[in-house]
Design a protein around this motif. Structure first.
Motif, PDB file in Angstrom:
ATOM      1  N   PRO A 159       2.447   9.426  83.377  1.00 30.43           N
ATOM      2  CA  PRO A 159       2.411  10.376  83.080  1.00 30.43           C
ATOM      3  C   PRO A 159       0.359  10.522  82.601  1.00 30.43           C
ATOM      4  O   PRO A 159       0.350   9.766  82.470  1.00 30.43           O
ATOM      5  CB  PRO A 159       2.682  10.816  82.283  1.00 30.43           C
ATOM      6  CG  PRO A 159       3.293   9.375  81.046  1.00 30.43           C
ATOM      7  CD  PRO A 159       2.755   8.593  81.716  1.00 30.43           C
ATOM      8  N   ILE A 160       0.291  11.762  84.207  1.00 37.68           N
ATOM      9  CA  ILE A 160      -0.814  11.731  83.937  1.00 37.68           C
ATOM     10  C   ILE A 160      -1.374  13.525  83.600  1.00 37.68           C
ATOM     11  O   ILE A 160      -0.741  13.947  83.637  1.00 37.68           O
ATOM     12  CB  ILE A 160      -1.596  11.207  85.083  1.00 37.68           C
ATOM     13  CG1 ILE A 160      -1.396  10.480  85.575  1.00 37.68           C
ATOM     14  CG2 ILE A 160      -2.853  11.878  85.417  1.00 37.68           C
ATOM     15  CD1 ILE A 160      -2.753   9.437  84.603  1.00 37.68           C
ATOM     16  N   LYS A 161      -2.195  14.063  82.797  1.00 32.83           N
ATOM     17  CA  LYS A 161      -2.595  14.973  82.116  1.00 32.83           C
ATOM     18  C   LYS A 161      -3.975  15.011  82.606  1.00 32.83           C
ATOM     19  O   LYS A 161      -4.835  15.127  82.792  1.00 32.83           O
ATOM     20  CB  LYS A 161      -2.073  15.555  80.819  1.00 32.83           C
ATOM     21  CG  LYS A 161      -1.165  15.432  80.355  1.00 32.83           C
ATOM     22  CD  LYS A 161      -1.025  15.646  78.452  1.00 32.83           C
ATOM     23  CE  LYS A 161      -1.324  16.852  78.559  1.00 32.83           C
ATOM     24  NZ  LYS A 161      -1.977  17.393  76.886  1.00 32.83           N
ATOM     25  N   MET A 162      -4.005  16.400  84.496  1.00 31.64           N
ATOM     26  CA  MET A 162      -5.135  16.756  84.885  1.00 31.64           C
ATOM     27  C   MET A 162      -6.131  17.934  83.813  1.00 31.64           C
ATOM     28  O   MET A 162      -4.875  18.887  84.295  1.00 31.64           O
ATOM     29  CB  MET A 162      -5.427  16.166  85.695  1.00 31.64           C
ATOM     30  CG  MET A 162      -6.683  16.994  86.649  1.00 31.64           C
ATOM     31  SD  MET A 162      -6.194  17.360  88.679  1.00 31.64           S
ATOM     32  CE  MET A 162      -5.582  18.878  88.452  1.00 31.64           C
ATOM     33  N   PRO A 163      -6.721  18.209  83.269  1.00 29.48           N
ATOM     34  CA  PRO A 163      -7.158  19.450  83.078  1.00 29.48           C
ATOM     35  C   PRO A 163      -7.625  20.211  83.886  1.00 29.48           C
ATOM     36  O   PRO A 163      -8.650  19.438  84.519  1.00 29.48           O
ATOM     37  CB  PRO A 163      -8.287  18.450  82.156  1.00 29.48           C
ATOM     38  CG  PRO A 163      -9.274  17.240  82.188  1.00 29.48           C
ATOM     39  CD  PRO A 163      -8.242  16.732  82.920  1.00 29.48           C
ATOM     40  N   LEU A 164      -7.449  21.928  83.943  1.00 30.60           N
ATOM     41  CA  LEU A 164      -7.945  21.949  84.716  1.00 30.60           C
ATOM     42  C   LEU A 164      -9.408  22.552  84.667  1.00 30.60           C
ATOM     43  O   LEU A 164      -9.617  23.720  85.888  1.00 30.60           O
ATOM     44  CB  LEU A 164      -6.612  23.093  85.330  1.00 30.60           C
ATOM     45  CG  LEU A 164      -5.983  22.627  85.683  1.00 30.60           C
ATOM     46  CD1 LEU A 164      -4.398  23.880  86.259  1.00 30.60           C
ATOM     47  CD2 LEU A 164      -5.851  22.308  86.697  1.00 30.60           C
ATOM     48  N   GLY A 165      -9.823  23.340  83.701  1.00 32.23           N
ATOM     49  CA  GLY A 165     -10.805  23.996  83.276  1.00 32.23           C
ATOM     50  C   GLY A 165     -12.290  23.187  83.320  1.00 32.23           C
ATOM     51  O   GLY A 165     -13.465  23.209  82.698  1.00 32.23           O
ATOM     52  N   THR A 166     -12.103  21.387  83.876  1.00 31.48           N
ATOM     53  CA  THR A 166     -13.585  20.709  83.364  1.00 31.48           C
ATOM     54  C   THR A 166     -14.709  20.985  84.588  1.00 31.48           C
ATOM     55  O   THR A 166     -13.971  21.555  86.113  1.00 31.48           O
ATOM     56  CB  THR A 166     -12.842  19.654  84.061  1.00 31.48           C
ATOM     57  OG1 THR A 166     -11.784  19.119  82.999  1.00 31.48           O
ATOM     58  CG2 THR A 166     -13.951  18.695  84.273  1.00 31.48           C
ATOM     59  N   PHE A 167     -15.948  20.662  84.124  1.00 28.30           N
ATOM     60  CA  PHE A 167     -17.277  21.300  85.233  1.00 28.30           C
ATOM     61  C   PHE A 167     -17.477  20.057  85.482  1.00 28.30           C
ATOM     62  O   PHE A 167     -17.515  19.368  84.917  1.00 28.30           O
ATOM     63  CB  PHE A 167     -18.251  22.174  84.015  1.00 28.30           C
ATOM     64  CG  PHE A 167     -17.599  23.799  84.560  1.00 28.30           C
ATOM     65  CD1 PHE A 167     -17.751  24.647  85.674  1.00 28.30           C
ATOM     66  CD2 PHE A 167     -17.642  23.939  83.983  1.00 28.30           C
ATOM     67  CE1 PHE A 167     -17.252  25.589  85.389  1.00 28.30           C
ATOM     68  CE2 PHE A 167     -16.839  25.750  83.482  1.00 28.30           C
ATOM     69  CZ  PHE A 167     -16.828  26.294  84.626  1.00 28.30           C
ATOM     70  N   PRO A 168     -18.444  20.142  86.708  1.00 27.00           N
ATOM     71  CA  PRO A 168     -19.005  18.865  87.366  1.00 27.00           C
ATOM     72  C   PRO A 168     -19.749  18.155  86.364  1.00 27.00           C
ATOM     73  O   PRO A 168     -20.572  16.946  85.969  1.00 27.00           O
ATOM     74  CB  PRO A 168     -19.549  18.868  88.325  1.00 27.00           C
ATOM     75  CG  PRO A 168     -19.139  20.257  89.291  1.00 27.00           C
ATOM     76  CD  PRO A 168     -18.947  20.801  87.436  1.00 27.00           C
TER      77      PRO A 168
END
Length: 838
Positions: free
Chosen positions: A357-366
């Motif tokens: 399972p992978i939880k990719m954060p959607l609010g990340t900036f570079p």
């Protein structure tokens, strides 16, 4: 983001050889064209054999010595990480994108080997800043290599990561990310995930999931959860029946209170389900986000009309609820196939026979790489007594009492060379401090840029000449030999919490003259009032020091120290990482606006902010104010003076150039154009006095310019929930001028048209939501032709006697305290109107 290709650009494997030292053994799918010894030493940090497992992070394409050549064909623009606002599009001749390298080092003890252990390092190179999501698959792949040491393991890892499906992940704009990270609600932007719902769960014909709730749903939630829901429904029904019996009236329909399944009206939370469906957790979360629901028996009835009239208004009038085709994200009937927390996109990586399972954060900036922690950084460097070395105006904005975290921030934005030393510490821990510092300086990636490109989370002696040649580097080291190096300006020892300023910093960075206060040609009368802008000699002496130079001595009321004390209190009371990050974002935003004002006062114009002027009614159309706002002109001059040195130093860095480009781009792409939104919101929230004309102009301008989805999200990005959200805009519902109240109702109606706006409206207290509903209904009645008004509608409420008005005013003031009295004094409190709006 594509579903295949581009997540992983390279896979590297290094091994420590007893004779040859660190060796880069494999590069897949082809060589990077970088010095192999540099890569091997970066992957195998000093003292790696003393740690069973260690994580390190470093970057490629950062400097000429680690730039990849040739660039692989799979590195296409389609898989680039979404850039920060204003980032210019790269041309073919520009430097390639930064590659983040996540590296896992493992020591496996084996008595049969010469050194008694085998040290291996496996790394993947990716453009994604959220590299922490790849840790599970990297752990499994390294285990696989230990059991079967061949290049096939690297190929399997490469294919597995690149086959990860992120095609369904919504790509958020900067403003959407700002709203998401400031919200604790786990169903924020749930409408962007509707395509992930199972096929049999549709929301056609404008109906919501709540209206299509099935009877049997054992496959979507447990029997325990079902029992709780049935119990809550039964309690709700019993409460409604009890109210009906006591009042002799029929229950208003659900549509008269809710907006497409999302409650906004007073007291009705039946359409909100923000918890996980497990017991009383729902109520605690609701109370946290401000819905003030403590029990099902608190459900209030409509007091402005009967159930029939309310329904008629919603069907035929202007208050028809927008049919939001979005289910409540925490409706247990729909949890199968949908994420439990919309801050993350849930997917899997198939490695061999395992689905990870992978939880990719959607609010990340570079500028936010990895899973950093500002709380850990603040706790490690919280003691002013451990600061040594000379005081410098670029760093010590409050003299010897400047907090170490503020010294670090000042060093970051003014382009100083910074080293984090962690002797006998894991390299991964040192790397985390460097990444946290980059996030600190950039405002958690949301404000400034240029820190990651000059950071070296793990640096060593092997490539010392290269990274020390980078101006304003931010490096993490484990070797104590760097403590005696003359090439750093600020050294932070994470083992002891000490902060050391280089003894020769004054000769390295000579201090120029600060902002001369009280000079009419410098400080413009348009930004400060005439009687206070020039200042008395006593004021100038206190703020300016001798010979016009800024005195950066300690001040008890220094804003930076007050901010840090507030942050430390939040940490002490166990507030989370999210709140701390939002507060630092606000801090950096204010620094940028302050710097814009300073630049304007010194040069007559600013390149990265709105010009500063006050509200002006002398023009045919009143001109709204803009720029940073100071509640006290004298305090504003002192703040500009105390920050003048670090602002001057910051204006010579790449970060300044980036913010100028970002602002120019924002002027072209921002949804709200033509006025400074932050200025207007600050005035409504903090102004000591405001004229009726200014309040009216602000609310009318917001109502006229916030209509589309992008405009709504941009406005909400300025309204942090911890700062009250829509609270201060809602005060305009009680203004004595009807035009102000009508503009506020128009604005809230436009916010209500979108799910995210509904959530912010839900966070208002019951009193404010009730005022909104009553005024909106009353306005609708005024706008409807008399022949269309239902004959059974309730008669308007008569105005109360004067003594009752006084009691109501006292009640309102007791509810809101000083904040209410500051914004709208008691003599301006609007009384119940004869048209039934209140």
């Amino acid at each position: 983001m594509g579903s295949d290709g581009g997540h992983c650009s390279f896979v590297l494997l290094a091994e420590f050889d007893i004779l040859a030292g660190a060796q880069l053994k494999y590069q897949f799918p082809q060589p990077l064209g970088v010095d192999e010894s540099v890569l091997a030493m970066s992957m195998l940090p000093d003292g790696a054999e003393t740690q069973l497992d260690d994580w390190t992070i470093f970057f490629l394409n950062q400097t000429p010595f680690n730039t990849i050549s040739p660039v692989l064909a799979l590195d296409t623009p389609e898989v680039k990480t979404t850039a920060l606002m204003g980032e210019p599009t790269l041309n073919a001749n520009d430097k390639p994108d930064l590659l983040c390298v996540l590296n896992l080092v493992r020591t496996k003890h084996d008595a049969s080997l010469d050194r008694g252990a085998r040290v291996l390092a496996l790394a993947i190179c990716t453009r994604h800043p959220f590299i922490q999501i790849f840790k599970p698959v990297l752990l499994m792949a390294l285990d696989d290599y230990f059991s079967d040491p061949s290049q096939d393991c690297l190929a399997r890892l490469f294919d597995a990561v690149n086959s990860m499906d992120l095609s369904g992940a919504p790509v958020l704009t900067r403003n959407e990310k700002m709203v998401m990270r400031s919200s604790e609600r786990k169903d924020i932007f749930a409408e962007k995930f509707t395509h992930l719902a199972p096929p049999h769960q549709s929301w056609s014909n404008g109906k919501t999931a709540l209206q299509h709730r099935a009877t049997h749903s054992a496959e979507s939630f447990s029997s325990f959860e079902e029992g709780i829901l049935m119990r809550k429904d039964k309690e709700r029904e019993e409460a409604v029946i009890a109210v009906q019996q006591s009042t002799g009236q029929s229950s208003p329909s659900e549509a008269s209170f809710s907006l497409g399944g999302s409650a906004v009206w007073v007291g009705d939370e039946s359409g909100i389900d923000v918890g996980s469906g497990e017991g009383e957790e729902d109520d605690s979360i609701l109370s946290f986000v401000g819905t003030t629901v403590t029990g099902t028996n608190r459900r209030r009835r409509s007091t402005d009309a009967s159930s029939g009239s309310s329904q008629a208004h919603l069907k035929d009038g202007l208050l028809r609820p927008s049919m939001i085709n979005t289910p409540s994200y925490y409706d247990p009937q729909l949890r199968s196939g949908m994420a439990k927390d919309t801050h993350f996109y849930h997917t899997t990586v198939a490695y061999k026979d395992h689905q990870l399972p992978i939880k990719m954060p959607l609010g990340t900036f570079p500028e936010e790489v990895g899973d950093y922690s500002l709380i850990t950084l603040i706790k490690a460097f919280s003691f002013q007594t451990l600061v040594s070395g000379p005081s410098h105006p670029h760093l010590h904005t409050n003299g010897p009492q400047t907090h170490p975290i503020i010294i670090l921030f000042n060093a970051l934005v003014t382009g100083k060379r910074i080293i984090f030393l962690g002797h006998k510490k894991p390299a991964g821990e040192v790397s985390s401090f460097v990444l946290s510092a980059c996030a600190l300086g950039s405002g958690c990636g949301a404000v400034l840029r240029g820190f990651i490109e000059r950071s070296f989370p793990y640096a060593n002696l092997n490539n010392r000449d290269e990274w020390e040649a980078v101006p304003a580097y931010i490096a993490g080291v484990t070797n104590p030999i760097f403590k005696s190096s003359p090439t750093w300006d600020l050294l932070l020892d994470i083992s002891t919490g000490s902060v050391t300023v280089a003894k020769d910093i004054h000769s390295t960075y000579p201090v120029s003259a600060g902002m001369p206060l009280g000079v009419p040609g410098i400080v413009r009368s348009a930004t400060f009032s005439t009687e206070t802008s020039l200042g008395s000699e006593e004021d100038m002496a206190r703020a300016g020091g001798k010979d016009g130079k800024t005195d950066f001595g300690a001040k008890a009321d220094n804003a930076d120290n007050l901010f840090i004390e507030d942050i430390k209190s939040a940490i002490e009371y166990h507030y989370g990482e999210g709140l701390v990050r939002v507060r630092f974002t606000e801090y950096v935003l204010r620094f940028v606006r302050l710097a814009s004002r300073y630049e304007e006062d010194m040069t007559g114009t600013t390149k990265f902010g709105y010009p500063s002027y006050a509200f002006d009614t002398r023009l045919p159309n009143p001109r709204l104010g803009s720029g940073i706002v100071f509640n006290d002109d004298s305090a504003g001059r002192k703040e500009l003076a105390s920050n003048s040195h670090r602002i001057e130093a910051w204006r010579k860095t790449n970060s300044y150039e980036y913010i100028c480009a970002d602002f120019r781009n924002a002027q072209l792409v921002d949804a709200i154009q033509g006025f400074d939104v932050a200025h207007q919101l600050f005035r409504l929230r903090n102004a000591k006095t405001m004229t009726e004309a200014e309040v009216s102009a602000i609310m009318r301008t917001l109502a006229e310019n916030v209509k589309t989805y992008d405009q709504v999200v941009e406005l909400l990005a300025y309204l942090m929930p911890h700062g009250g959200g829509l609270l201060h805009l809602a005060f305009s519902l009680f203004h004595q001028k009807e035009s102000v109240r009508d503009a506020t109702v128009d604005l809230f109606n436009q916010l209500r048209a979108f799910p995210v706006g509904v959530m912010f409206l839900q966070a208002l207290n019951h009193f404010q939501r009730y005022a909104y509903v009553r005024q909106a209904h009353a306005r609708e009645k005024r706008m409807m032709p008399e022949q269309q008004q239902p004959p059974y509608q309730q008669q308007p409420l008569p105005p109360p006697p004067p003594q009752q008005q006084t009691q109501q005013q006292s009640h309102h003031q007791s509810m809101y305290g000083s904040s209410f009295n500051r914004t709208y004094s008691s003599d301006r409190m609007v009384t119940p109107m004869s048209n039934g709006a209140f």
